[in-house]
Enzyme design. Sequence first.
Site, PDB file in Angstrom:
ATOM      1  N   SER A  28       0.796  -1.224   0.000  1.00 36.63           N
ATOM      2  CA  SER A  28       0.000   0.000   0.000  1.00 36.63           C
ATOM      3  C   SER A  28       0.830   1.278   0.000  1.00 36.63           C
ATOM      4  CB  SER A  28      -0.951   0.014   1.197  1.00 36.63           C
ATOM      5  OG  SER A  28      -0.244   0.190   2.394  1.00 36.63           O
ATOM      6  N   LYS A  64       0.389   4.568   6.825  1.00 36.88           N
ATOM      7  CA  LYS A  64      -0.268   5.372   5.793  1.00 36.88           C
ATOM      8  C   LYS A  64       0.205   6.814   5.885  1.00 36.88           C
ATOM      9  CE  LYS A  64      -3.032   1.873   4.885  1.00 36.88           C
ATOM     10  NZ  LYS A  64      -2.735   1.007   3.785  1.00 36.88           N
TER      11      LYS A  64
END
Length: 107
Positions: A28, A64
């Site tokens: 990701s 993230k």
Amino acid sequence: MKSPQFSGKPRKRRLIVPFILRQVKGDSMVPTLKAGQLVVGRQKRELSVGDVVIASHNGIEKIKRIEKQQGDRIYLLGDNRSASTDSRNFGWLPLETVVAKVVWPKL
């Protein structure tokens, strides 16, 4: 005032470590971070849009990037949008879900 008595047992001391070490899982954050790469996070840091953080959501730590911040809420996105489960799926998160800010590698 009574002076403290020594019980003979050593006192347990808590070691407060402001840094944490984590391993990146998944794709990701590619190309910024790759699966298997180690990152160092620092707890208790000021956060701003663009910072990469380690956040805990539903008992799972996620690495993230902060895309938006409104008061005590943050919106997180992975750098590799096609392979990321992020705030587009789970929405805004409370600021206190941030475990640490990634400080190494320098991003």
